[in-house]
Design a protein around this motif. Structure first.
Motif, PDB file in Angstrom:
ATOM      1  N   LEU A  72       0.845  -1.183   0.000  1.00 39.42           N
ATOM      2  CA  LEU A  72       0.000   0.000   0.000  1.00 39.42           C
ATOM      3  C   LEU A  72       0.885   1.239   0.000  1.00 39.42           C
ATOM      4  N   PRO A  73       0.338   2.369  -0.411  1.00 36.69           N
ATOM      5  CA  PRO A  73       1.121   3.608  -0.342  1.00 36.69           C
ATOM      6  C   PRO A  73       1.529   3.897   1.115  1.00 36.69           C
ATOM      7  N   PRO A  74       2.690   4.520   1.317  1.00 38.00           N
ATOM      8  CA  PRO A  74       3.177   4.770   2.684  1.00 38.00           C
ATOM      9  C   PRO A  74       2.197   5.551   3.560  1.00 38.00           C
ATOM     10  N   GLY A  75       1.499   6.504   2.990  1.00 33.36           N
ATOM     11  CA  GLY A  75       0.526   7.276   3.770  1.00 33.36           C
ATOM     12  C   GLY A  75      -0.611   6.415   4.299  1.00 33.36           C
ATOM     13  N   VAL A  76      -1.069   5.495   3.470  1.00 30.25           N
ATOM     14  CA  VAL A  76      -2.148   4.593   3.881  1.00 30.25           C
ATOM     15  C   VAL A  76      -1.654   3.641   4.968  1.00 30.25           C
ATOM     16  N   ALA A  87      -1.801   1.791  10.581  1.00 25.95           N
ATOM     17  CA  ALA A  87      -1.074   1.419  11.791  1.00 25.95           C
ATOM     18  C   ALA A  87      -1.638   2.122  13.022  1.00 25.95           C
ATOM     19  N   LEU A  88      -2.297   3.261  12.844  1.00 26.68           N
ATOM     20  CA  LEU A  88      -2.836   4.026  13.978  1.00 26.68           C
ATOM     21  C   LEU A  88      -4.251   3.616  14.373  1.00 26.68           C
ATOM     22  N   ILE A  89      -4.929   2.833  13.546  1.00 23.06           N
ATOM     23  CA  ILE A  89      -6.318   2.469  13.823  1.00 23.06           C
ATOM     24  C   ILE A  89      -6.486   1.700  15.129  1.00 23.06           C
ATOM     25  N   PRO A  90      -5.667   0.686  15.453  1.00 23.95           N
ATOM     26  CA  PRO A  90      -5.873  -0.020  16.728  1.00 23.95           C
ATOM     27  C   PRO A  90      -5.750   0.894  17.949  1.00 23.95           C
TER      28      PRO A  90
END
Length: 87
Positions: free
Chosen positions: A25-29, A34-37
């Protein structure tokens, strides 16, 4: 609810591995995913801290969470964070 959210998250990850294959995936995505949990856990803590049943209650639990946040920010050991929040 937590079990259902965990199962859904696992399912989405499994589908992602199969559907995306070896592509990245693109680095921004990836940074956002990674921050969702952490965001989900923070939302559950806030909800459980300020509500009882259907009502909003502001009591001593808010002070405990504030102390835990401060102790975590100061990078104190986990046991110290828990004991400080309980005090």
């Amino acid at each position: 609810m937590i079990a259902a959210l965990s199962a859904t998250a696992f399912g989405f990850k499994a589908i992602g591995f199969v559907g995306r294959g070896g592509r990245r995936l693109p680095p921004g995505v990836e940074r956002c995913l990674a921050l969702i949990p952490a965001a989900l856990l923070a939302a559950l803590v806030v909800k459980d801290t300020v509500t009882i049943g259907q009502g909003i209650v502001l009591d001593e639990r808010i002070a405990g969470v504030a102390v835990a946040i401060l102790a975590t920010w100061r990078k104190l050991p986990f046991l110290v964070v828990i004991v400080a929040a309980m005090a």
